[in-house]
Write an enzyme that holds these catalytic residues in place. Structure first.
Site, PDB file in Angstrom:
ATOM      1  N   HIS A 155       1.050  -4.444 -61.856  1.00  0.00           N
ATOM      2  CA  HIS A 155       0.144  -4.535 -60.703  1.00  0.00           C
ATOM      3  C   HIS A 155      -0.686  -5.815 -60.726  1.00  0.00           C
ATOM      4  O   HIS A 155      -1.204  -6.240 -59.700  1.00  0.00           O
ATOM      5  CB  HIS A 155      -0.781  -3.313 -60.672  1.00  0.00           C
ATOM      6  CG  HIS A 155      -0.066  -2.044 -60.321  1.00  0.00           C
ATOM      7  ND1 HIS A 155      -0.149  -1.462 -59.076  1.00  0.00           N
ATOM      8  CD2 HIS A 155       0.785  -1.265 -61.034  1.00  0.00           C
ATOM      9  CE1 HIS A 155       0.602  -0.369 -59.047  1.00  0.00           C
ATOM     10  NE2 HIS A 155       1.173  -0.230 -60.218  1.00  0.00           N
ATOM     11  N   ASP A 366      -5.619 -12.251 -58.266  1.00  0.00           N
ATOM     12  CA  ASP A 366      -5.448 -10.823 -58.037  1.00  0.00           C
ATOM     13  C   ASP A 366      -3.956 -10.560 -57.885  1.00  0.00           C
ATOM     14  O   ASP A 366      -3.250 -11.370 -57.267  1.00  0.00           O
ATOM     15  CB  ASP A 366      -6.175 -10.414 -56.739  1.00  0.00           C
ATOM     16  CG  ASP A 366      -6.802  -9.033 -56.848  1.00  0.00           C
ATOM     17  OD1 ASP A 366      -6.257  -8.194 -57.589  1.00  0.00           O
ATOM     18  OD2 ASP A 366      -7.820  -8.794 -56.173  1.00  0.00           O
TER      19      ASP A 366
HETATM   20  P1  ADQ Z   1      -7.532  -3.136 -58.186  1.00  0.00           P
HETATM   21  O1  ADQ Z   1      -7.943  -4.284 -59.028  1.00  0.00           O
HETATM   22  O2  ADQ Z   1      -8.279  -1.894 -58.394  1.00  0.00           O
HETATM   23  O3  ADQ Z   1      -5.986  -2.815 -58.322  1.00  0.00           O
HETATM   24  P2  ADQ Z   1      -7.253  -3.452 -55.170  1.00  0.00           P
HETATM   25  O4  ADQ Z   1      -5.869  -3.855 -54.902  1.00  0.00           O
HETATM   26  O5  ADQ Z   1      -8.234  -4.158 -54.312  1.00  0.00           O
HETATM   27  O6  ADQ Z   1      -7.762  -3.700 -56.664  1.00  0.00           O
HETATM   28  O7  ADQ Z   1      -7.321  -1.899 -54.896  1.00  0.00           O
HETATM   29  C1  ADQ Z   1      -8.522  -1.241 -54.902  1.00  0.00           C
HETATM   30  C2  ADQ Z   1      -8.446   0.073 -54.149  1.00  0.00           C
HETATM   31  O8  ADQ Z   1      -9.645   0.765 -54.426  1.00  0.00           O
HETATM   32  C3  ADQ Z   1      -8.354  -0.093 -52.647  1.00  0.00           C
HETATM   33  O9  ADQ Z   1      -7.575   0.929 -52.112  1.00  0.00           O
HETATM   34  C4  ADQ Z   1      -9.806   0.021 -52.193  1.00  0.00           C
HETATM   35  O10 ADQ Z   1      -9.982   0.627 -50.924  1.00  0.00           O
HETATM   36  C5  ADQ Z   1     -10.419   0.902 -53.246  1.00  0.00           C
HETATM   37  N1  ADQ Z   1     -11.789   0.431 -53.508  1.00  0.00           N
HETATM   38  C6  ADQ Z   1     -12.137  -0.767 -53.990  1.00  0.00           C
HETATM   39  N2  ADQ Z   1     -13.476  -0.865 -54.057  1.00  0.00           N
HETATM   40  C7  ADQ Z   1     -13.954   0.294 -53.597  1.00  0.00           C
HETATM   41  C8  ADQ Z   1     -15.261   0.822 -53.375  1.00  0.00           C
HETATM   42  N3  ADQ Z   1     -16.324   0.081 -53.628  1.00  0.00           N
HETATM   43  N4  ADQ Z   1     -15.371   2.069 -52.909  1.00  0.00           N
HETATM   44  C9  ADQ Z   1     -14.278   2.790 -52.633  1.00  0.00           C
HETATM   45  N5  ADQ Z   1     -13.031   2.353 -52.779  1.00  0.00           N
HETATM   46  C10 ADQ Z   1     -12.869   1.127 -53.263  1.00  0.00           C
HETATM   47  C11 ADQ Z   1      -4.855  -3.291 -59.093  1.00  0.00           C
HETATM   48  C12 ADQ Z   1      -4.622  -4.809 -59.082  1.00  0.00           C
HETATM   49  C13 ADQ Z   1      -4.515  -5.306 -57.646  1.00  0.00           C
HETATM   50  C14 ADQ Z   1      -3.415  -4.551 -56.927  1.00  0.00           C
HETATM   51  C15 ADQ Z   1      -3.566  -3.051 -57.100  1.00  0.00           C
HETATM   52  C16 ADQ Z   1      -2.378  -2.299 -56.548  1.00  0.00           C
HETATM   53  O11 ADQ Z   1      -5.680  -5.477 -59.756  1.00  0.00           O
HETATM   54  O12 ADQ Z   1      -4.263  -6.693 -57.614  1.00  0.00           O
HETATM   55  O13 ADQ Z   1      -3.468  -4.861 -55.550  1.00  0.00           O
HETATM   56  O14 ADQ Z   1      -3.709  -2.693 -58.466  1.00  0.00           O
HETATM   57  O15 ADQ Z   1      -1.182  -2.768 -57.090  1.00  0.00           O
END
Ligand code: ADQ
Length: 458
Positions: A155, A366
């Site tokens: 990821h 990311d």
């Molecule tokens: P993350 O680093 O956790 O994931 P991201 O892809 O942005 O980052 O996913 C976060 C998820 O959590 C989103 O669905 C978002 O809506 C939710 N989220 C984030 N902040 C939040 C908040 N403050 N309150 C509620 N919900 C929140 C890892 C990798 C990423 C990759 C994903 C999926 O680091 O690069 O995109 O896995 O593969």
């Protein structure tokens, strides 16, 4: 058809079929919900010893978890996975540390996962492993005599070889990764970096193989690599964003705000570029005073991994910056920056996305960044907001019609904020349509189906 077995570091608590927020959990759950299967991983509990727990089922999904001992948690999770691998995979070499004992702990926990998983496996199970915590799991399973097809989806980004090689045990890690049959990456940049390492530094050679993924021969095995950008359920996000009851909640929130909203939503992590983003917002206020009193920047960032020192530090820094920016620019009737140090339920978050005129997604690196895709999906197609996106987020490879910025360029980000808030509706619609089109093609279903099909085909 063979059963799907998903392995990830954490098995998310599932309530009424919905996992808690998080990209990995949503993707995994989606894959399992449609066809059923087994989900194996850490329970999230730290106990006296590392032990398996009783399995339980939720609908078609069987959940099987293990507890970790304090020593395993410290060396595997806090230590090598999040203190060494995470920063290096995100190109933040200076924030990483390396301890041989932690790497051994990482391998020990991967071995422990393999021993606990083996008795649950059937000969034709398809094993889909997720993320950087389990780079060595296939090698551990092979040592236990498991001959099933095993795939890994990473990821996070995979960095350029010179960056990865700053981890002293890099060669052992790559060798272990080559025990997988299929390695999936978010973007071609990540896949190419891994291939580059294998071909240049591990005596790998390109080979012929099944279509869909590229094949290499290395360490006496055949390994395939593919690109599988993770997506979102576009229509589901939009429906959540415009559900009247949820929208009312958002409107209540908005009642406290000024006319225009710039929104950011992240886990509080140094890879997300919060400090640089706050500095860019300060620059925007300094250089574009016409927006004073009219715009609010809201940063939602719940703490994560808060028992790791680098995370405590970023939290202190970001809090300090928020206070400083407001101290410099706030008026009695205007607070330019709102910093909310907690998470929100999706039924609050999605309508908030729809309310925001712009979303700042500016990670330093990311893997993908699902917030960017969720924001774009949540917009009203008639009056969409503008996505300002870091060129170093995996999502930028697909969402080329966002306003792409360099997260290290404060002045450029400040200009992008002004451009976003001044953009004519026709241009906003056009950019939004292009993003929707690509997100509908690269949907979450397609991510899941393509990975599974390639793993099966190998
Ligand atoms: P993350 O680093 O956790 O994931 P991201 O892809 O942005 O980052 O996913 C976060 C998820 O959590 C989103 O669905 C978002 O809506 C939710 N989220 C984030 N902040 C939040 C908040 N403050 N309150 C509620 N919900 C929140 C890892 C990798 C990423 C990759 C994903 C999926 O680091 O690069 O995109 O896995 O593969």
């Amino acid at each position: 058809m063979s059963r799907l077995v998903v392995v990830s570091n954490r098995v998310a608590p599932i309530q009424e079929g919905e996992a808690t927020a998080g990209g990995l959990a949503a993707g995994v759950l989606d894959a399992l919900k449609s066809k059923g299967g087994l989900w194996f991983g850490w329970s999230g509990e730290v106990t006296d010893a590392s032990v398996p727990k009783a399995e339980h089922t939720v609908g078609p999904i069987t959940l099987y978890t293990i507890n970790l001992s304090r020593e395993d948690y410290d060396q595997f999770y806090r230590g090598f996975a999040n203190g060494t691998l995470w920063p290096v995979l995100h190109y933040q070499i200076g924030l990483g540390h390396y301890e041989e004992a932690e790497f051994r702990g990482y391998r020990r926990v991967n071995d422990f996962f393999a021993r606990a998983l083996k008795p649950l496996l059937r000969p034709d199970d398809l094993i889909w492993v997720h993320d950087y915590h389990l780079l060595c799991l296939a090698e551990s399973l092979r040592a236990e005599g498991v001959a099933n097809r095993i795939g890994l989806f990473l990821h996070t980004p995979f960095p350029a070889p010179g960056v990865f090689m700053t981890i002293p045990s890099h060669a052992e890690l790559i060798r272990a990764m080559c025990a997988y049959d299929l390695l999936g990456f978010q973007t071609d940049i990540d896949r190419a970096a891994f291939q580059d390492y294998v071909l240049r530094h591990a005596k790998g050679e390109p080979a012929d193989g099944a279509p869909g993924a590229e094949t290499m021969r290395v360490h006496g095995r055949v390994v395939r690599t593919g690109v599988y950008p993770i997506g979102v359920h576009v229509d589901e996000v939009r429906a959540q964003a415009e559900t009247p009851v949820n929208r009312r909640q958002a409107t209540r929130l908005r009642a406290f705000m000024m006319d225009r909203l710039i929104l950011s939503v992240d886990r509080l992590d140094y890879s997300k570029g919060l400090r640089q983003r706050f500095a860019a917002f300060e620059r925007f206020l300094a250089e574009f005073p016409a927006h004073h009193g009219l715009v609010t920047f809201m940063q939602i960032a719940p703490p994560s991994r808060s028992d790791i020192e680098t995370y405590q530090r970023i939290r202190r820094e970001v809090e300090g910056e928020a206070g400083r920016v407001n101290g410099r620019f706030a008026e009695v009737d205007w607070v330019p920056l709102r910093y909310l140090n907690r998470g929100f339920a999706r039924n609050v978050l999605m309508p908030l996305y729809a309310e925001a005129q712009a979303c700042l997604v500016t990670p330093l690196r990311d893997g993908m960044n699902l917030v960017a895709k969720e924001y774009a999906a949540a917009q009203d197609p008639q009056d969409p907001g503008v996505l300002i996106l870091s060129e170093f987020a995996g999502a930028a490879q697909e969402l080329q019609s966002a306003l792409l910025v360099n997260p290290y360029d404060e002045a450029g980000m400040a200009r992008a904020m002004d451009q976003a808030l001044s953009m004519p509706v026709e241009e906003r619609q056009e950019r939004h349509q292009e993003m929707l089109k690509i997100m509908r093609t690269n949907s979450l279903e397609r991510w899941r189906d393509r990975f599974e099909a390639d793993l099966r085909a190998g």
